[in-house]
Motif scaffolding. Structure first.
Motif, PDB file in Angstrom:
ATOM      1  N   ARG A  52       0.858  -1.191   0.000  1.00  0.00           N
ATOM      2  CA  ARG A  52       0.000   0.000   0.000  1.00  0.00           C
ATOM      3  C   ARG A  52       0.888   1.233   0.000  1.00  0.00           C
ATOM      4  N   ILE A  81      -3.353  13.471  -1.721  1.00  0.00           N
ATOM      5  CA  ILE A  81      -4.211  12.309  -1.949  1.00  0.00           C
ATOM      6  C   ILE A  81      -4.841  12.374  -3.336  1.00  0.00           C
ATOM      7  N   ARG A 106      -4.967   1.004  -2.643  1.00  0.00           N
ATOM      8  CA  ARG A 106      -5.082   1.512  -1.276  1.00  0.00           C
ATOM      9  C   ARG A 106      -3.835   2.267  -0.845  1.00  0.00           C
ATOM     10  N   VAL A 108      -1.995   4.153   2.936  1.00  0.00           N
ATOM     11  CA  VAL A 108      -2.032   4.340   4.385  1.00  0.00           C
ATOM     12  C   VAL A 108      -1.444   5.720   4.693  1.00  0.00           C
ATOM     13  N   ILE A 109      -1.870   6.268   5.818  1.00  0.00           N
ATOM     14  CA  ILE A 109      -1.316   7.526   6.293  1.00  0.00           C
ATOM     15  C   ILE A 109      -0.511   7.221   7.548  1.00  0.00           C
ATOM     16  N   LEU A 136     -11.513  12.131   5.404  1.00  0.00           N
ATOM     17  CA  LEU A 136     -10.701  11.075   4.804  1.00  0.00           C
ATOM     18  C   LEU A 136     -11.407   9.735   4.891  1.00  0.00           C
ATOM     19  N   LYS A 137     -11.987   9.462   6.044  1.00  0.00           N
ATOM     20  CA  LYS A 137     -12.688   8.194   6.241  1.00  0.00           C
ATOM     21  C   LYS A 137     -13.941   8.107   5.364  1.00  0.00           C
ATOM     22  N   TYR A 140     -12.720   9.056   1.213  1.00  0.00           N
ATOM     23  CA  TYR A 140     -11.627   8.276   0.635  1.00  0.00           C
ATOM     24  C   TYR A 140     -11.578   6.890   1.262  1.00  0.00           C
ATOM     25  N   LEU A 144      -8.386   4.569   1.477  1.00  0.00           N
ATOM     26  CA  LEU A 144      -7.615   4.709   2.716  1.00  0.00           C
ATOM     27  C   LEU A 144      -7.730   3.421   3.521  1.00  0.00           C
ATOM     28  N   SER A 145      -6.605   2.749   3.679  1.00  0.00           N
ATOM     29  CA  SER A 145      -6.612   1.471   4.378  1.00  0.00           C
ATOM     30  C   SER A 145      -6.451   1.647   5.882  1.00  0.00           C
ATOM     31  N   SER A 146      -5.492   2.477   6.303  1.00  0.00           N
ATOM     32  CA  SER A 146      -5.205   2.654   7.733  1.00  0.00           C
ATOM     33  C   SER A 146      -4.546   3.997   7.971  1.00  0.00           C
ATOM     34  N   ILE A 147      -4.639   4.450   9.216  1.00  0.00           N
ATOM     35  CA  ILE A 147      -3.889   5.616   9.667  1.00  0.00           C
ATOM     36  C   ILE A 147      -3.045   5.149  10.849  1.00  0.00           C
TER      37      ILE A 147
END
Length: 165
Positions: A52, A81, A106, A108-109, A136-137, A140, A144-147
């Motif tokens: 990712r 993004i 995907r 990640v941040i 973002l959630k 996106y 967006l997979s995870s932060i």
């Protein structure tokens, strides 16, 4: 999800369009974010172990005493993004066998708190960053997979327990 509810899907689409217009997502790059572009506040940095794309955000250069800077920082994150998604869509158009919604779509941040001191504490962090995380959630979420938050101290960890979605 919306369980194939056409009316709900249409309303979500309208909200997405309104949000994009409000945040001017189709023309984000301007002189407002030029300082952020040059400062290294956020940047794309390779891929993680699951392939990712990784967006690294640092807070060391952000001045909490200048609330306008937070707004331009949010625009800057959206710009990064959006530009990455445009690259992805061009890649998808160029490949006939591209599988939509694969792991390659995907990102990640990574919020890197290394080097942050009490001078970087923003008393309005919750009110200023919560809308960004929610956006973002919400808009996106498919990409967006995870932060991840790295190098956090006990004070930040406690505060994040209150802030997290």
């Amino acid at each position: 999800m919306n369980n194939y509810n056409v009316e709900l899907s249409f309303n979500q689409w309208i909200q997405w369009i309104d949000w994009r217009r409000k945040n001017n997502c189709d023309s984000l790059y301007n002189d407002d974010i030029k300082t952020e572009m040059e400062s290294g506040l956020a940047y794309w940095k390779g891929k993680d172990k699951k392939s990712r794309k990784c967006l690294v955000i640092t807070g060391r250069m952000l001045d909490p005493k200048r609330p306008q800077r937070m707004k331009t920082f949010q625009k800057f994150v959206l710009y990064l993004i959006e530009s990455k998604l445009k690259e992805l869509f061009i890649e998808m158009d160029n490949q006939e066998d591209y599988k939509v919604n694969s792991i390659n779509d995907r990102f990640v941040i990574i919020y890197d708190r290394r080097g942050l001191t009490f001078n970087h504490i923003d008393p309005n962090l919750q009110t200023s960053s919560r809308p960004l995380f929610d956006s973002l959630k919400r808009f996106y979420g498919g990409f967006l997979s995870s932060i991840y938050i790295v190098h956090s101290n006990i004070f930040f960890w406690t505060f994040f327990q209150i802030l997290r979605p």
